[in-house]
Scaffold this motif. Structure first.
Motif, short mmCIF file in Angstrom:
data_model
loop_
_atom_site.label_atom_id
_atom_site.label_comp_id
_atom_site.label_asym_id
_atom_site.label_seq_id
_atom_site.Cartn_x
_atom_site.Cartn_y
_atom_site.Cartn_z
N GLY A 1 0.82 -1.21 0.00
CA GLY A 1 0.00 0.00 0.00
C GLY A 1 0.85 1.26 0.00
N GLU A 2 0.24 2.37 -0.40
CA GLU A 2 0.95 3.65 -0.27
C GLU A 2 0.13 4.62 0.56
OE1 GLU A 2 0.15 6.43 -4.16
OE2 GLU A 2 1.78 5.00 -4.35
N THR A 3 0.82 5.64 1.08
CA THR A 3 0.18 6.66 1.91
C THR A 3 -0.97 7.29 1.15
OG1 THR A 3 2.30 7.11 2.96
CG2 THR A 3 0.61 8.80 3.20
N PRO A 4 -2.18 7.27 1.73
CA PRO A 4 -3.36 7.75 0.98
C PRO A 4 -3.52 9.26 1.03
CG PRO A 4 -4.03 6.90 3.11
CD PRO A 4 -2.53 6.71 3.04
N LEU A 5 -2.58 9.98 0.39
CA LEU A 5 -2.72 11.44 0.33
C LEU A 5 -4.03 11.78 -0.37
CD1 LEU A 5 0.82 12.76 -0.72
CD2 LEU A 5 -0.14 12.53 1.58
N PRO A 6 -4.68 12.88 0.06
CA PRO A 6 -5.94 13.26 -0.60
C PRO A 6 -5.73 13.52 -2.09
CG PRO A 6 -5.42 14.74 1.23
CD PRO A 6 -4.30 13.78 1.13
N LYS A 7 -6.79 13.33 -2.84
CA LYS A 7 -6.74 13.44 -4.31
C LYS A 7 -6.28 14.82 -4.81
CE LYS A 7 -8.32 9.61 -6.46
NZ LYS A 7 -7.29 8.68 -6.94
N TYR A 8 -6.51 15.88 -4.02
CA TYR A 8 -6.15 17.21 -4.53
C TYR A 8 -4.65 17.36 -4.70
CZ TYR A 8 -4.18 19.25 -0.24
OH TYR A 8 -3.36 19.53 0.82
#
Length: 351
Positions: free
Chosen positions: A154-161
């Motif tokens: 998995g990767e860090t779920p940074l927000p889509k913006y």
């Protein structure tokens, strides 16, 4: 008619959306709103120390973000599919609620393969929403090995913006330094500004840090679609308020100390478990509480929060706490002074 959605709309210049965190955690900017005096001051986050004294408390959300974003390949076509893990439904059967993108290609019965060695496979069991699916993960190892595999892939779920690629340092900076209880798919962002050094200095002053857990879900980012706010439904999020924190917080209420909710998630957790006497109760369960003006807060009398996007439920809560007109004025000032907005942005202290 109370507040409407349109009351929370404003023009936010795109360049004010923070793509990267400040160089040091506690060196973001801090706008201080004094509700009684109706004043606005411009400070640095580490100046927070000047607003708290012995026996004041800062309530922290100790949730920990897990690396929720995975990339897999669809069987046969090999199409690249993004899978966003929302929540584990059953550890025994390894069932998860997820979002998939692009969703139109992903049907019940499809298999997805993850990692170069493809040892992790998921089968689509159910459609929950247009983008939502239930997946069953197939993996030979133990539950612990399975979870380690998810973490590795998995990767860090940074927000889509945030349009840039995820950097190695995001894994550390998109996590508060007091994160313990794994379960969030988004960081409680107000807490990101606390450095070890600042917490130590506050502790030396006699400030206390009771913790609550609210596992932030993607609902945090959901846009409100209805003009009449009383009709908006919040997503449920799992929360825990331990007895040990309740004692510290209720003691501070009795002594009329400064009780600061660090972030909208903490504020929501506290307001979800108020006794008839206006004190806090321990809690273990879920909350879908939606706070918007007008609203009387029972527990916290101070708040730390980031700068939020137009029409967001987070902005609505801040407006309820600071007052709608005062919040509007502060946001106009923030835009003029080029404060940085959103997840990796600057902070506000409301006293």
């Amino acid at each position: 008619m109370g507040m409407k959605l349109s009351h929370f709309n404003f023009e936010l210049p795109e360049e004010l959306l923070a793509e990267y965190p400040s160089e040091e955690r506690d060196e973001a900017r801090l706008m201080v709103l004094n509700r009684k005096e109706q004043t606005i001051e411009h400070k640095m986050f580490k100046d927070l120390i000047n607003y708290f004294d012995e026996d004041d408390i800062l309530v922290l959300n100790n949730t920990k973000v897990f690396p929720a974003r995975l990339y897999g390949n669809k069987e046969k076509t090999g199409a690249r599919i993004e899978v966003f893990l929302l929540r584990e439904l059953n550890p025994e059967t390894r069932l998860w609620d997820v979002l998939v993108d692009p969703a139109r290609k992903i049907r019940i019965g499809n298999k997805l393969y993850f990692g170069d060695d493809e040892t992790l496979v998921a089968e689509v069991i159910d459609n929950t929403t247009s983008r939502g699916r239930t997946l069953r993960f197939l993996y030979d190892g133990s539950y612990e090995e399975f979870r380690n595999k998810l973490t590795e892939l998995g990767e860090t779920p940074l927000p889509k913006y945030i349009k840039r690629e995820v950097q190695p340092e995001d894994a550390e900076r998109y996590q508060t330094i007091f994160a313990k209880e794994e379960g969030a798919v988004a960081a409680p962002t107000a807490g990101l500004h606390f450095s070890k050094h600042l917490l130590k200095r506050l502790e030396i002053k006699g400030v206390k840090f009771p913790e609550v857990t609210l596992h932030v879900g993607l609902g945090t980012f959901s846009a409100v679609e209805v003009e009449d706010l009383s009709k908006h439904k919040m997503d449920s999020e799992e929360m825990h308020i331990p007895e040990s924190s309740v004692e510290v917080i209720n003691d501070a209420i009795a002594k009329q100390k400064r009780i600061c909710a660090v972030g909208t998630t903490v504020m929501r957790a506290l307001e979800s478990s108020v006794s008839s006497k206006g004190t806090l109760n321990a809690y273990d369960g879920w909350t879908n509480k939606f706070v918007f003006p007008p609203y009387d807060f029972s527990i916290a009398n101070t708040m730390v929060t980031n700068f939020h996007t137009p029409k967001s439920t987070l902005l609505m809560m801040v407006s309820a706490f600071a007052g709608h007109e005062f919040t509007k004025k502060a946001y106009e000032e923030a835009i003029k002074e080029k404060y940085r907005f959103y997840t990796y942005g600057d902070a506000m202290l409301i006293i």
